[in-house]
Design a protein around this motif. Structure first.
Motif, PDB file in Angstrom:
ATOM      1  N   ALA A 186       0.833  -1.092   0.102  1.00 14.14           N
ATOM      2  CA  ALA A 186       0.088  -0.017   0.114  1.00 14.14           C
ATOM      3  C   ALA A 186       0.940   1.191   0.134  1.00 14.14           C
ATOM      4  O   ALA A 186       0.578   2.162  -0.870  1.00 14.14           O
TER       5      ALA A 186
ATOM      6  N   PHE B  15      -2.212  -6.645  -3.663  1.00 14.58           N
ATOM      7  CA  PHE B  15      -2.918  -5.861  -2.753  1.00 14.58           C
ATOM      8  C   PHE B  15      -4.338  -6.153  -2.540  1.00 14.58           C
ATOM      9  O   PHE B  15      -5.155  -6.198  -1.582  1.00 14.58           O
TER      10      PHE B  15
ATOM     11  N   ASN C 107      -5.788   4.169  -2.364  1.00 14.58           N
ATOM     12  CA  ASN C 107      -7.015   3.089  -1.933  1.00 14.58           C
ATOM     13  C   ASN C 107      -7.954   4.201  -1.238  1.00 14.58           C
ATOM     14  O   ASN C 107      -8.373   3.746   0.021  1.00 14.58           O
TER      15      ASN C 107
END
Length: 614
Positions: free
Chosen positions: A141, A201, A517
């Motif tokens: 991330a 991810f 995200n």
């Protein structure tokens, strides 16, 4: 282990992610997420919430102060101090979110049950309980966002590399289709190296979401809207179908004008619009091409920027106009500290972040704005928008910390934009900036300009999360990531890339909110809700003219209705807040159609005999 948090009323900076993710991973690596609820009692839940709210409030205030200093005096030390405050807040949030699960299964008073739910749903990414997988997800991330932040376009054969700000300026102002295509393609190459990491991810974040009881990460996000995840998805589809005819008419008109500008060999008369020609890297807002598509008689009859400059309006004068809008509705004036502590102009002695933002430093009455104000019409509207955030923040400041936010994540932006929609010629007459309001027949240019921003954004506001929901749910497999992205952009936006894109590309990664995200549906909701709010308040104020000419300035009844909703914060499901303001419990995009009705009629007249759709 939860490693990313949607922080309410908290200015979260991407530069802190590496340390934040590492801290969150370490915190959760040794902890089991699910603990038996049988050992806990309602009294324990009440005590836990009192302690959690107090702790998070304290850390939030510390973090806000550090972030304010960082944004208004950028140095190595202020950045480091703000990063450390970020880390403390996030560590506490993930720890308390974990503990909140211990009370699952208890019968609690509704307000306490809602606080626990909101604490758990504040998480935007959940890592698996396995320590190695948790650490891997945090690393991925952080790396995805870092890759985006380092992205540049370096022209082949030499020349200076361009960052995203420079690229954005080219897309906004250049009219050479070949150069636009090169720059567009150059920036989108930033996504390709992210592809394999993004696939992993998705696998790891889905595993963490399933451990929390959700089918996948997308379902976890959609659970935040006081309805079942699938019901929320259907709700967005319903709203889109309401506004789609307006978008299609706008699309056809813009395409027709671009054909006239570039020729049918560049812009197909019946097909999708080349994305690089719409003035924005992602074709999400088209306002930068207004000069290419403006009607011949676009002059609205006045120039607010010229008026403000002729009056030598200072930044403080501009903000006072905004404050008086709210006091005319019955709101109390801003506190003296607002005027002492806000930043209205760019200082000469230091680096600052000029991007306009509204701040709630102490979650009570220390309200501020941070802007580098110029005396222009754009800043005049922006000030009204930002103060909408401030008055919302103050309205709910007596609630428990978990409730100090907007009813859903679209409401805050919608409220600010609702106020900005009341900046009409009639309003300018009332405050002495215009002698008389020009006839509404002059408004097509203004409505078109606004539609290029707000209507053009709508399908893009859907595409980002539509793609991610399908990816998280497994409907879109890794082998089809890029094809699905462009299928959705074609379906909803009617745009196409400048040249064929393949699966060696990863164009979703060229948008910040994918790399970081960050959920995106909130922005679509805000565009819909602001017009619904505006229509309800205009009706309450007794406005009889066209909706786009209605202003609620000076109407205490409208102000009382607005304040009632603002004071609810997030303490009740958003349909309750919607009903408090509008009398309706569903989101309704017909208000946007009412607002743009004169433009829709005009667009259809311009499109007569021309292809519509793609």
């Amino acid at each position: 282990a939860v490693v990313s948090v949607a922080i309410r009323n908290y200015h979260y900076r991407s530069m802190t992610l590496r340390s934040t993710f590492a801290a969150a991973a370490a915190l959760f690596a040794a902890a089991s997420w699910l603990l038996p609820a049988s050992r806990k009692t309602p009294a324990d839940a009440r005590a836990f919430l009192e302690k959690a709210n107090a702790e998070l409030l304290k850390l939030s205030v510390e973090g806000q102060r550090a972030s304010w200093v960082r944004s208004t005096h950028i140095t190595y030390d202020t950045e480091l101090l703000a990063a450390q405050a970020d880390e403390r807040f996030i560590q506490a949030t993930v720890r308390l979110a974990k503990q909140a699960v211990e009370f699952d299964g208890l019968t609690l008073p509704p307000d306490q049950a809602r606080q626990l739910k909101l604490l758990k749903l504040s998480l935007t990414m959940a890592a698996p309980a396995n320590p190695a997988e948790s650490e891997e997800l945090t690393r991925i991330a952080s790396g995805l966002e870092g890759a985006y932040g380092r992205g540049k376009y370096c022209p082949p054969g030499g020349g200076d590399c361009m960052d995203i700000e420079e690229i954005g300026r080219v897309l906004a102002a250049d009219r050479d289709p070949k150069r636009l295509a090169r720059v567009w393609t150059g920036w989108h190459a930033v996504g390709a190296p992210m592809r394999a990491d993004y696939q992993r991810f998705v696998e790891l974040s889905n595993k963490g979401a399933r451990e929390l009881g959700f089918s996948d990460t997308g379902a976890m996000w959609r659970s935040k809207y006081d309805m079942a995840p699938d019901e929320f998805a259907r709700e967005l589809d319903r709203l889109w179908e309401q506004v789609r005819p307006l978008y299609v008419s706008l699309h056809a008109y813009v395409r027709k004008r671009l054909v006239e500008k570039y020729g049918a060999d560049v812009v197909p008369a019946k097909g999708p619009i080349p994305a690089e020609l719409l003035g924005n890297l992602w074709a999400q807002e088209w306002g930068n091409i207004y000069p290419l598509v403006a009607p011949a008689d676009a002059d609205p009859g006045y120039d607010l920027t010229r008026i403000l400059k002729a009056r030598n309006a200072t930044p403080q004068d501009m903000v006072r106009f905004g404050e008086r809008f709210f006091t005319s509705l019955g709101f109390a004036p801003l506190p003296a500290t607002f005027w002492e502590r806000s930043m209205f102009a760019k200082p000469r002695d230091r680096e600052v972040v000029c991007h306009a933002s509204a701040w709630d430093i102490d979650a009570a009455d220390d309200l501020r704005v941070k802007m580098c104000i110029d005396s222009t019409a754009e800043y005049f509207a922006t000030i009204h928008h930002e103060l909408g955030h401030n008055f919302y923040q103050r309205a709910y400041n007596k609630l428990p910390f978990q409730f100090r936010d907007s009813a859903n994540d679209g409401f805050h932006e919608a409220v600010g934009d609702t106020i900005a929609l009341s900046v009409t010629p009639e309003y300018l007459v009332k405050i002495g900036l215009l002698n008389s309001a020009p006839d509404a027949s002059k408004d097509i240019g203004l409505l078109l300009d606004r539609a290029l921003e707000k209507v053009a954004f709508l399908p893009f506001g859907l595409v980002i999360d539509q793609w991610r929901w399908k990816v998280f749910a497994g409907e879109v497999k890794p082998a089809g990531y890029n094809r699905a992205w462009w299928d959705l952009k074609l379906k909803y936006q009617g745009v196409a890339p400048p040249s064929p894109r393949g699966e060696s590309d990863f164009d979703p990664g060229a948008k910040y909110h994918v790399a970081s995200n960050t959920p995106y549906a909130r922005y679509f909701l805000a565009e819909i809700q602001q017009f619904q709010f505006h229509r309800a308040l205009a009706r309450l104020a007794g406005c009889k003219g066209p909706l786009h000419r209605c202003s609620v300035y000076g109407n205490p009844e409208a102000g009382a209705r607005l304040r009632k909703m603002l004071e609810m914060g997030q303490s009740r499901p958003w349909p309750d807040a919607m009903e408090a303001l509008t009398g309706e419990r569903r989101m309704d995009a017909t208000a946007m159609l009412d607002y743009f009705a004169p433009l829709k009629k005009w667009l259809d007249e311009q499109n007569a005999g021309s292809p519509v759709g793609w």
